[in-house]
Design a protein around this motif. Structure first.
Motif, PDB file in Angstrom:
ATOM      1  N   ILE A   1       3.953   0.700  -6.944  1.00 22.22           N
ATOM      2  CA  ILE A   1       3.058  -0.458  -6.809  1.00 22.22           C
ATOM      3  C   ILE A   1       3.487  -1.588  -7.733  1.00 22.22           C
ATOM      4  O   ILE A   1       3.587  -2.743  -7.317  1.00 22.22           O
ATOM      5  N   LEU A   2       3.756  -1.248  -8.988  1.00 22.39           N
ATOM      6  CA  LEU A   2       4.158  -2.283  -9.940  1.00 22.39           C
ATOM      7  C   LEU A   2       5.481  -2.931  -9.536  1.00 22.39           C
ATOM      8  O   LEU A   2       5.676  -4.128  -9.718  1.00 22.39           O
ATOM      9  N   GLU A   3       6.386  -2.153  -8.977  1.00 25.00           N
ATOM     10  CA  GLU A   3       7.661  -2.699  -8.509  1.00 25.00           C
ATOM     11  C   GLU A   3       7.426  -3.675  -7.350  1.00 25.00           C
ATOM     12  O   GLU A   3       8.051  -4.727  -7.271  1.00 25.00           O
ATOM     13  N   GLN A   4       6.518  -3.337  -6.450  1.00 25.57           N
ATOM     14  CA  GLN A   4       6.197  -4.230  -5.333  1.00 25.57           C
ATOM     15  C   GLN A   4       5.625  -5.552  -5.848  1.00 25.57           C
ATOM     16  O   GLN A   4       5.957  -6.610  -5.337  1.00 25.57           O
ATOM     17  N   VAL A   5       4.796  -5.468  -6.880  1.00 22.24           N
ATOM     18  CA  VAL A   5       4.198  -6.680  -7.460  1.00 22.24           C
ATOM     19  C   VAL A   5       5.274  -7.520  -8.137  1.00 22.24           C
ATOM     20  O   VAL A   5       5.287  -8.740  -8.020  1.00 22.24           O
ATOM     21  N   ARG A   6       6.202  -6.861  -8.829  1.00 20.87           N
ATOM     22  CA  ARG A   6       7.301  -7.597  -9.491  1.00 20.87           C
ATOM     23  C   ARG A   6       8.197  -8.282  -8.459  1.00 20.87           C
ATOM     24  O   ARG A   6       8.637  -9.404  -8.660  1.00 20.87           O
ATOM     25  N   GLN A   7       8.490  -7.609  -7.368  1.00 16.71           N
ATOM     26  CA  GLN A   7       9.376  -8.160  -6.351  1.00 16.71           C
ATOM     27  C   GLN A   7       8.740  -9.309  -5.584  1.00 16.71           C
ATOM     28  O   GLN A   7       9.431 -10.237  -5.167  1.00 16.71           O
ATOM     29  N   SER A   8       7.447  -9.218  -5.367  1.00 16.70           N
ATOM     30  CA  SER A   8       6.780 -10.238  -4.560  1.00 16.70           C
ATOM     31  C   SER A   8       5.453 -10.591  -5.208  1.00 16.70           C
ATOM     32  O   SER A   8       4.467  -9.890  -5.042  1.00 16.70           O
ATOM     33  N   SER A   9       5.442 -11.694  -5.927  1.00 14.84           N
ATOM     34  CA  SER A   9       4.241 -12.070  -6.668  1.00 14.84           C
ATOM     35  C   SER A   9       3.096 -12.474  -5.750  1.00 14.84           C
ATOM     36  O   SER A   9       1.956 -12.554  -6.189  1.00 14.84           O
ATOM     37  N   HIS A  10       3.359 -12.730  -4.481  1.00 11.24           N
ATOM     38  CA  HIS A  10       2.302 -13.139  -3.565  1.00 11.24           C
ATOM     39  C   HIS A  10       1.747 -11.970  -2.743  1.00 11.24           C
ATOM     40  O   HIS A  10       0.973 -12.173  -1.822  1.00 11.24           O
ATOM     41  N   VAL A  11       2.124 -10.751  -3.074  1.00  3.19           N
ATOM     42  CA  VAL A  11       1.613  -9.596  -2.345  1.00  3.19           C
ATOM     43  C   VAL A  11       0.113  -9.449  -2.621  1.00  3.19           C
ATOM     44  O   VAL A  11      -0.368  -9.729  -3.712  1.00  3.19           O
ATOM     45  N   THR A  12      -0.631  -9.045  -1.608  1.00  3.54           N
ATOM     46  CA  THR A  12      -2.078  -8.896  -1.734  1.00  3.54           C
ATOM     47  C   THR A  12      -2.442  -7.418  -1.816  1.00  3.54           C
ATOM     48  O   THR A  12      -1.606  -6.540  -1.558  1.00  3.54           O
ATOM     49  N   ALA A  13      -3.691  -7.155  -2.141  1.00  6.88           N
ATOM     50  CA  ALA A  13      -4.167  -5.774  -2.179  1.00  6.88           C
ATOM     51  C   ALA A  13      -4.060  -5.152  -0.788  1.00  6.88           C
ATOM     52  O   ALA A  13      -3.664  -3.995  -0.644  1.00  6.88           O
ATOM     53  N   ARG A  14      -4.371  -5.926   0.238  1.00 11.93           N
ATOM     54  CA  ARG A  14      -4.235  -5.417   1.617  1.00 11.93           C
ATOM     55  C   ARG A  14      -2.764  -5.143   1.947  1.00 11.93           C
ATOM     56  O   ARG A  14      -2.438  -4.176   2.620  1.00 11.93           O
ATOM     57  N   GLY A  15      -1.891  -6.011   1.472  1.00  7.82           N
ATOM     58  CA  GLY A  15      -0.464  -5.800   1.689  1.00  7.82           C
ATOM     59  C   GLY A  15       0.012  -4.526   1.002  1.00  7.82           C
ATOM     60  O   GLY A  15       0.789  -3.754   1.570  1.00  7.82           O
ATOM     61  N   LEU A  16      -0.449  -4.311  -0.214  1.00  4.31           N
ATOM     62  CA  LEU A  16      -0.091  -3.081  -0.925  1.00  4.31           C
ATOM     63  C   LEU A  16      -0.657  -1.861  -0.203  1.00  4.31           C
ATOM     64  O   LEU A  16      -0.008  -0.813  -0.127  1.00  4.31           O
ATOM     65  N   GLN A  17      -1.848  -1.994   0.338  1.00  2.00           N
ATOM     66  CA  GLN A  17      -2.449  -0.902   1.091  1.00  2.00           C
ATOM     67  C   GLN A  17      -1.567  -0.535   2.289  1.00  2.00           C
ATOM     68  O   GLN A  17      -1.327   0.641   2.552  1.00  2.00           O
ATOM     69  N   ARG A  18      -1.050  -1.550   2.991  1.00  2.00           N
ATOM     70  CA  ARG A  18      -0.160  -1.309   4.130  1.00  2.00           C
ATOM     71  C   ARG A  18       1.158  -0.672   3.690  1.00  2.00           C
ATOM     72  O   ARG A  18       1.673   0.226   4.346  1.00  2.00           O
ATOM     73  N   LEU A  19       1.713  -1.155   2.559  1.00  2.00           N
ATOM     74  CA  LEU A  19       2.964  -0.572   2.053  1.00  2.00           C
ATOM     75  C   LEU A  19       2.763   0.893   1.686  1.00  2.00           C
ATOM     76  O   LEU A  19       3.627   1.731   1.948  1.00  2.00           O
ATOM     77  N   LEU A  20       1.639   1.194   1.071  1.00  2.00           N
ATOM     78  CA  LEU A  20       1.343   2.588   0.711  1.00  2.00           C
ATOM     79  C   LEU A  20       1.161   3.437   1.968  1.00  2.00           C
ATOM     80  O   LEU A  20       1.615   4.590   2.013  1.00  2.00           O
ATOM     81  N   ALA A  21       0.520   2.873   2.982  1.00  2.00           N
ATOM     82  CA  ALA A  21       0.334   3.607   4.240  1.00  2.00           C
ATOM     83  C   ALA A  21       1.691   3.948   4.862  1.00  2.00           C
ATOM     84  O   ALA A  21       1.857   5.019   5.445  1.00  2.00           O
ATOM     85  N   GLY A  22       2.650   3.034   4.715  1.00  2.00           N
ATOM     86  CA  GLY A  22       4.004   3.285   5.206  1.00  2.00           C
ATOM     87  C   GLY A  22       4.674   4.454   4.506  1.00  2.00           C
ATOM     88  O   GLY A  22       5.575   5.083   5.047  1.00  2.00           O
ATOM     89  N   ARG A  23       4.204   4.754   3.310  1.00  2.00           N
ATOM     90  CA  ARG A  23       4.727   5.904   2.553  1.00  2.00           C
ATOM     91  C   ARG A  23       3.872   7.150   2.762  1.00  2.00           C
ATOM     92  O   ARG A  23       4.066   8.162   2.110  1.00  2.00           O
ATOM     93  N   GLY A  24       2.870   7.042   3.646  1.00  2.00           N
ATOM     94  CA  GLY A  24       2.014   8.194   3.933  1.00  2.00           C
ATOM     95  C   GLY A  24       0.826   8.337   2.993  1.00  2.00           C
ATOM     96  O   GLY A  24       0.190   9.383   2.954  1.00  2.00           O
ATOM     97  N   VAL A  25       0.521   7.286   2.226  1.00  2.00           N
ATOM     98  CA  VAL A  25      -0.597   7.324   1.284  1.00  2.00           C
ATOM     99  C   VAL A  25      -1.753   6.522   1.885  1.00  2.00           C
ATOM    100  O   VAL A  25      -1.653   5.312   2.041  1.00  2.00           O
ATOM    101  N   THR A  26      -2.820   7.205   2.230  1.00  2.00           N
ATOM    102  CA  THR A  26      -3.967   6.544   2.834  1.00  2.00           C
ATOM    103  C   THR A  26      -5.039   6.323   1.765  1.00  2.00           C
ATOM    104  O   THR A  26      -5.613   7.281   1.254  1.00  2.00           O
TER     105      THR A  26
END
Length: 124
Positions: free
Chosen positions: A70-95
């Protein structure tokens, strides 16, 4: 948080039900709800105890094991949202819920509040 009723009261209530009184009559006599009388009686029959179950306690942080991702995603893209992180986590199988992601970010001291666009009166 409310406090559990005493075991003494619970035992007297269960004893009254065991003696043949109705749950409604026992509830009225002891000043407790009918549902409490029923639940305490059921607990007594199934476990042999009227002691209350655990209240409150520690809830593990669901996203702790995904912290670095999660922290790496935030570092890479400062405009990522909580919903965006939720989708990225879902892509990794984390609901997880949006709220779980938001609470995790707050615990980490991260905030994604955007400043609203303000229009001045008379400006075009």
């Amino acid at each position: 948080m409310t406090k559990a009723y005493s075991n003494d009261l619970r035992e007297r209530v269960v004893a009254a039900v065991a003696a043949g009184d109705s749950c409604r009559a026992v509830a009225e006599r002891f000043g407790v709800s009918v549902s409490s009388v029923v639940k305490w009686s059921q607990r007594w029959r199934s476990t042999g105890s009227v002691a209350p179950g655990k209240m409150g306690g520690y809830r593990p942080i669901l996203l702790a094991q995904h912290r670095e991702f999660i922290l790496e995603q935030v570092r890479q893209s400062s405009h990522v949202t909580a919903r965006g992180l939720q989708r990225l986590l879902a892509g990794r199988g984390v609901t997880v819920s949006h709220d779980s992601v938001w609470r995790f970010l707050r615990r980490e001291g991260l905030s994604f509040k955007k400043k609203p666009v303000r229009h001045r009166a008379g400006a075009r």
